[in-house]
Write an enzyme that holds these catalytic residues in place. Structure first.
Site, PDB file in Angstrom:
ATOM      1  N   LYS A 230       2.319  -8.621 -18.651  1.00  0.00           N
ATOM      2  CA  LYS A 230       2.375  -8.628 -17.608  1.00  0.00           C
ATOM      3  C   LYS A 230       1.770 -10.212 -17.614  1.00  0.00           C
ATOM      4  O   LYS A 230       1.678 -10.631 -16.678  1.00  0.00           O
ATOM      5  CB  LYS A 230       2.411  -7.530 -16.637  1.00  0.00           C
ATOM      6  CG  LYS A 230       2.353  -7.786 -14.832  1.00  0.00           C
ATOM      7  CD  LYS A 230       3.556  -9.258 -15.244  1.00  0.00           C
ATOM      8  CE  LYS A 230       4.207  -9.564 -13.887  1.00  0.00           C
ATOM      9  NZ  LYS A 230       5.004 -10.124 -13.474  1.00  0.00           N
TER      10      LYS A 230
ATOM     11  N   GLU B 243      12.861 -15.090 -22.305  1.00  0.00           N
ATOM     12  CA  GLU B 243      12.048 -14.026 -22.685  1.00  0.00           C
ATOM     13  C   GLU B 243      12.284 -12.513 -22.104  1.00  0.00           C
ATOM     14  O   GLU B 243      11.606 -11.097 -22.180  1.00  0.00           O
ATOM     15  CB  GLU B 243      10.338 -13.841 -21.521  1.00  0.00           C
ATOM     16  CG  GLU B 243      10.962 -13.846 -19.774  1.00  0.00           C
ATOM     17  CD  GLU B 243      10.221 -13.835 -19.302  1.00  0.00           C
ATOM     18  OE1 GLU B 243       8.970 -13.285 -19.467  1.00  0.00           O
ATOM     19  OE2 GLU B 243       9.941 -14.871 -17.821  1.00  0.00           O
TER      20      GLU B 243
ATOM     21  N   CYS C 132       1.027  -1.211  -0.008  1.00  0.00           N
ATOM     22  CA  CYS C 132       0.361   0.236   0.318  1.00  0.00           C
ATOM     23  C   CYS C 132       0.900   1.235  -0.223  1.00  0.00           C
ATOM     24  O   CYS C 132       2.578   1.305   0.646  1.00  0.00           O
ATOM     25  CB  CYS C 132      -0.813  -0.351   0.801  1.00  0.00           C
ATOM     26  SG  CYS C 132      -1.478  -1.285   1.462  1.00  0.00           S
TER      27      CYS C 132
ATOM     28  N   ARG D 168       3.095   1.266  -7.990  1.00  0.00           N
ATOM     29  CA  ARG D 168       3.162   0.572  -7.241  1.00  0.00           C
ATOM     30  C   ARG D 168       1.708  -0.508  -6.780  1.00  0.00           C
ATOM     31  O   ARG D 168       2.738  -1.737  -6.464  1.00  0.00           O
ATOM     32  CB  ARG D 168       2.887   0.839  -5.260  1.00  0.00           C
ATOM     33  CG  ARG D 168       3.988   1.858  -4.907  1.00  0.00           C
ATOM     34  CD  ARG D 168       3.980   2.701  -3.937  1.00  0.00           C
ATOM     35  NE  ARG D 168       4.258   1.725  -2.768  1.00  0.00           N
ATOM     36  CZ  ARG D 168       4.717   1.184  -1.638  1.00  0.00           C
ATOM     37  NH1 ARG D 168       5.699   2.327  -1.810  1.00  0.00           N
ATOM     38  NH2 ARG D 168       4.750   0.533  -0.560  1.00  0.00           N
TER      39      ARG D 168
ATOM     40  N   TRP E 123      -3.043  -2.320  -1.744  1.00  0.00           N
ATOM     41  CA  TRP E 123      -3.693  -3.331  -2.823  1.00  0.00           C
ATOM     42  C   TRP E 123      -3.665  -4.523  -1.598  1.00  0.00           C
ATOM     43  O   TRP E 123      -2.928  -4.506  -0.373  1.00  0.00           O
ATOM     44  CB  TRP E 123      -1.292  -3.283  -2.341  1.00  0.00           C
ATOM     45  CG  TRP E 123      -1.072  -5.255  -3.206  1.00  0.00           C
ATOM     46  CD1 TRP E 123      -1.134  -5.912  -2.859  1.00  0.00           C
ATOM     47  CD2 TRP E 123      -1.134  -5.622  -4.157  1.00  0.00           C
ATOM     48  NE1 TRP E 123      -0.669  -6.782  -2.927  1.00  0.00           N
ATOM     49  CE2 TRP E 123      -0.982  -6.607  -4.751  1.00  0.00           C
ATOM     50  CE3 TRP E 123      -1.386  -4.252  -5.589  1.00  0.00           C
ATOM     51  CZ2 TRP E 123      -0.777  -7.050  -5.916  1.00  0.00           C
ATOM     52  CZ3 TRP E 123      -1.303  -5.266  -6.933  1.00  0.00           C
ATOM     53  CH2 TRP E 123      -1.377  -6.325  -7.388  1.00  0.00           C
TER      54      TRP E 123
ATOM     55  N   LYS F 150      13.627 -16.965 -18.561  1.00  0.00           N
ATOM     56  CA  LYS F 150      13.813 -16.013 -18.119  1.00  0.00           C
ATOM     57  C   LYS F 150      15.022 -15.652 -18.987  1.00  0.00           C
ATOM     58  O   LYS F 150      14.823 -14.258 -19.186  1.00  0.00           O
ATOM     59  CB  LYS F 150      14.622 -16.040 -16.468  1.00  0.00           C
ATOM     60  CG  LYS F 150      13.296 -16.208 -15.109  1.00  0.00           C
ATOM     61  CD  LYS F 150      13.397 -15.025 -14.760  1.00  0.00           C
ATOM     62  CE  LYS F 150      11.931 -14.643 -14.654  1.00  0.00           C
ATOM     63  NZ  LYS F 150      10.333 -15.967 -14.868  1.00  0.00           N
TER      64      LYS F 150
ATOM     65  N   ASN G  76      -0.099  -0.486   6.151  1.00  0.00           N
ATOM     66  CA  ASN G  76       0.412  -0.855   5.322  1.00  0.00           C
ATOM     67  C   ASN G  76       1.314  -1.958   5.488  1.00  0.00           C
ATOM     68  O   ASN G  76       2.155  -1.699   7.006  1.00  0.00           O
ATOM     69  CB  ASN G  76       1.232  -0.564   4.432  1.00  0.00           C
ATOM     70  CG  ASN G  76       2.727  -1.306   3.189  1.00  0.00           C
ATOM     71  OD1 ASN G  76       1.810  -2.240   3.089  1.00  0.00           O
ATOM     72  ND2 ASN G  76       3.919  -0.524   3.015  1.00  0.00           N
ATOM     73  N   GLY G  77       0.694  -2.958   5.603  1.00  0.00           N
ATOM     74  CA  GLY G  77       1.993  -3.677   6.019  1.00  0.00           C
ATOM     75  C   GLY G  77       0.415  -5.402   6.308  1.00  0.00           C
ATOM     76  O   GLY G  77      -0.977  -4.950   6.225  1.00  0.00           O
TER      77      GLY G  77
ATOM     78  N   HIS H 164      18.618 -38.245 -25.142  1.00  0.00           N
ATOM     79  CA  HIS H 164      17.425 -38.496 -26.048  1.00  0.00           C
ATOM     80  C   HIS H 164      17.587 -37.774 -27.183  1.00  0.00           C
ATOM     81  O   HIS H 164      16.779 -37.360 -27.520  1.00  0.00           O
ATOM     82  CB  HIS H 164      15.770 -39.121 -24.720  1.00  0.00           C
ATOM     83  CG  HIS H 164      16.205 -39.693 -23.532  1.00  0.00           C
ATOM     84  ND1 HIS H 164      16.279 -41.562 -24.496  1.00  0.00           N
ATOM     85  CD2 HIS H 164      16.502 -40.193 -22.707  1.00  0.00           C
ATOM     86  CE1 HIS H 164      16.392 -42.276 -23.158  1.00  0.00           C
ATOM     87  NE2 HIS H 164      16.955 -41.337 -22.079  1.00  0.00           N
TER      88      HIS H 164
ATOM     89  N   GLU I 117      12.663 -23.043 -15.845  1.00  0.00           N
ATOM     90  CA  GLU I 117      12.591 -21.776 -15.096  1.00  0.00           C
ATOM     91  C   GLU I 117      13.315 -20.571 -15.572  1.00  0.00           C
ATOM     92  O   GLU I 117      13.125 -19.444 -15.780  1.00  0.00           O
ATOM     93  CB  GLU I 117      12.373 -21.121 -13.763  1.00  0.00           C
ATOM     94  CG  GLU I 117      12.113 -20.096 -13.566  1.00  0.00           C
ATOM     95  CD  GLU I 117      10.254 -18.842 -13.827  1.00  0.00           C
ATOM     96  OE1 GLU I 117      10.095 -19.560 -14.744  1.00  0.00           O
ATOM     97  OE2 GLU I 117      10.492 -17.404 -13.313  1.00  0.00           O
TER      98      GLU I 117
END
Ligand code: AGP
Length: 609
Positions: A604, A489, A2, A27, A75, A486, A101-102, A505, A482
């Protein structure tokens, strides 16, 4: 996370609050609100974007008077993004406003106590409890009342409070979540983040842990929780606004890679059990329904698929349930076998990926109980599932998923342990032991981040590579997938992840002198086989970068380059292994001049099929 802004001074506070909140929009948030003190307390708050709040305030300028005010962008972590759940929250008297915030971990217990004591709580949030606790403690001194309440709060938070009867005073509290005081000329400010108020001042006092700030137009007093004053230590910020939005990092991706320890801590906070027993009530799945499950299906895309693959290993190992995992865009077209005894996990940080949404919808139509694992409160997947387990990574702005990957794995491991606890495949002491391993992740990731200088050197060496192979076994395999994702992309270098045992193989035909091969060779029961695979590719001229466990005695004789990560349980290793892989992709991409935050062709959240 937040956003918080506070102002006290000779000017009208509202325009300054709105300006500050607009500078925190980067944010990410889902609601916003303000509170002003002008002989009385006025609160206006709305779900949605700042434009909704501005409209409710009567247009750009707004008409709400007051030289003391606080503003908030939320948020959501507790409670959907609605007008009622937006901050500020007020007490029963309507004289005290609090923004936050938290996470207040013990908020449910506090809510119960307050309700029993006759308080009327209007929202679903943890924050509102604080306003009512301050109301009970208030005897004419807001700062004292806030300090009196603090020992009752368990969690991580930045709090800001105002009182109608104390115009000219804002009280701020810092416990883990950031809060800074801005020192102006005849005015002073508070903010969760420098960008919110740097247009007013460049002099700041970042609050230390467990500090209370009493902010007035002509003075700032900072105390500890007992009210003992501590000296101010102002600093001058010379950043540009853009740099400040990135917390001083060059871009959001690197900022978010480095936010992983905090994101993991937040995701685990309040969920790692009371007295050795996990309690994931938020998934809203009755225990008898959990015991009735005979199969788990995981559906996801991209990085979320990779965290789901790690979860497959964990659930099968700890819960002894068969787990099928499928790329979401394939799932419903393959006529999958699932029914009312299937638990389907839909993993999606945005909660808006249409492929995953459609997969979840299909699963529900088949009668499966669906659980969403998402980072976005109130997202489509959250609303369309039977239950939700939220990651708490905060907004992730870089298109390449990093901190959300780590928190997805942590949340999914928690879920696996919870399923094992309920189904009796894990004894309480086993759950407790493994939860302890989860709690070590933030510090282990912090240590893995220290590899960055070494990784940057390797990135310089391999920035011109044409093809890169990533190989691993067991949970090293999803880590390899992954790492390859990364790199391709954000740097546009062709990269592939393979099970190390699969090389012979076919893919090993790609190996010729100089081809970089990244081998995940951390401590695990199949590490000896990975070492053999490293020898296979070395024999064909590959240049090997090995990710190994700290202190590995053999790897240096086999690999050309070694990155050592902290020892973890093998089912958790992708959380620390992914750190050097993310940093490798990041630095290669930067060296190649790529836009790491907005890579070409990518979004995104992929909301089209
Ligand atoms: C990962 O770095 C990519 N951004 C992409 O693969 C992403 O993980 C995928 O699109 C899934 O997104 P979601 O988690 O929001 O559903």
């Amino acid at each position: 996370m937040c956003g918080i802004v506070g102002y006290v001074g000779p000017e009208q506070a509202l325009p300054i609050l709105i300006e500050g909140l607009s500078r925190l929009e980067y944010r990410g948030y889902d609601s916003a609100g303000v509170a002003l003190v002008d002989g009385h307390l006025s609160v206006v708050k709305r779900a949605g974007k700042l434009s909704e709040l501005r409209a409710a305030l009567g247009g750009e300028e707004g008409t709400l008077p007051g030289h003391t005010g606080v503003g908030h962008t939320r948020w959501a972590t507790h409670g959907a993004p609605t007008d009622g759940n937006a901050h500020p929250h007020v007490d029963c008297s309507g004289k005290i406003a609090v923004i936050h915030n938290g996470i207040i971990e013990n908020f449910q217990q506090l809510r119960d106590e307050l309700t029993k004591a006759g308080h009327v709580l209007a929202s679903d949030t943890d924050t509102e409890c604080v306003a009512h606790l301050v109301e009970d403690a208030y005897e004419g001194d807001l700062a004292e009342a806030v300090r009196h309440v603090l020992p009752r709060l368990v969690g991580a938070y930045a709090l800001v409070a105002v009182h109608a009867d104390q115009p000219g005073l804002i009280v701020g509290v810092k416990v883990s979540s950031p809060l800074v005081v801005g020192l102006g000329e005849g005015e002073n400010l508070l903010a969760s983040d420098v960008p919110a108020i740097m247009q007013r001042t460049r002099r700041f006092v970042p609050l230390e842990e467990q500090r209370v700030a009493e902010v007035r137009a002509d003075s700032v007093r900072i105390t500890d929780f007992l009210g003992v004053e501590v000296p101010l230590e102002p600093m001058e910020v010379t950043w540009s606004l853009e740099a400040a939005e990135k917390g001083g990092f060059e871009d959001f991706m690197r900022k978010e890679i480095h936010e992983q320890p905090a994101a993991l801590a937040d995701t685990l906070r309040g969920r790692t059990g009371r007295g050795g027993r996990l309690a994931l009530d938020e998934i809203r799945m009755p225990e008898d329904r959990i015991r009735d499950v005979d199969k788990v299906f995981v559906v996801a895309c991209g990085t979320a698929f990779h965290s789901g693959l790690v979860a497959k290993y964990a659930i099968e190992h700890w819960v002894r349930l068969p787990v099928e995992i499928e790329i979401a865009s394939e799932f419903r077209y393959r006529d999958p076998v699932l029914d009312g005894h299937t638990l389907t996990l839909g993993v999606s940080q945005s909660g808006e990926t249409i492929d995953t949404l459609e997969a979840v919808r299909h699963a529900r139509r088949q009668g499966s109980h669906v659980l969403a694992i998402t980072n976005t409160v109130g997202s489509s997947i959250a609303r369309e599932s039977d239950g939700v387990l939220y990651t708490r990574a905060g907004p992730e702005r870089g298109v390449a998923a990093t901190k959300t990957f780590a928190t997805q794995m942590a949340a999914l491991h928690l879920l696996a342990l919870y399923l094992g606890q309920v189904r009796g495949t894990l004894f309480p002491e086993e759950v407790e032991e493994r939860v302890g391993l989860l709690r070590e992740l933030p510090s282990q990731v912090t240590r893995a981040l220290a590899l960055e200088p070494q990784v940057r050197e390797l990135a310089t060496r391999f920035q011109g590579a044409r093809d890169v192979l990533f190989i691993g076994r067991h949970t090293g395999y999803p880590a390899a997938l992954e790492g390859a994702l990364k790199l391709k992309e954000i740097s546009y270098i062709h990269a592939e992840g393979y099970p190390a045992g699969e090389l012979k193989h076919g893919p090993i035909a790609l190996v010729e002198p100089g081809v970089p091969v990244v081998a995940i060779a951390t401590e695990c029961h199949v590490r000896p086989k990975v070492l053999s695979n490293i020898q296979e590719v070395k024999a064909r001229g590959a240049e090997v970068i090995a990710i190994a466990t700290e202190g590995d005695p053999d790897i240096g004789m086999l690999a050309d380059h070694v990155l050592e990560v902290p020892r973890t349980h093998e089912l958790l290793s992708p959380v620390v292994v992914s750190v050097p892989l993310q940093l490798f992709a990041y630095h290669v991409a930067r060296l190649r001049g790529c836009d790491v935050d907005q890579p070409r062709n990518l979004a995104k959240s992929v909301t089209v099929e």
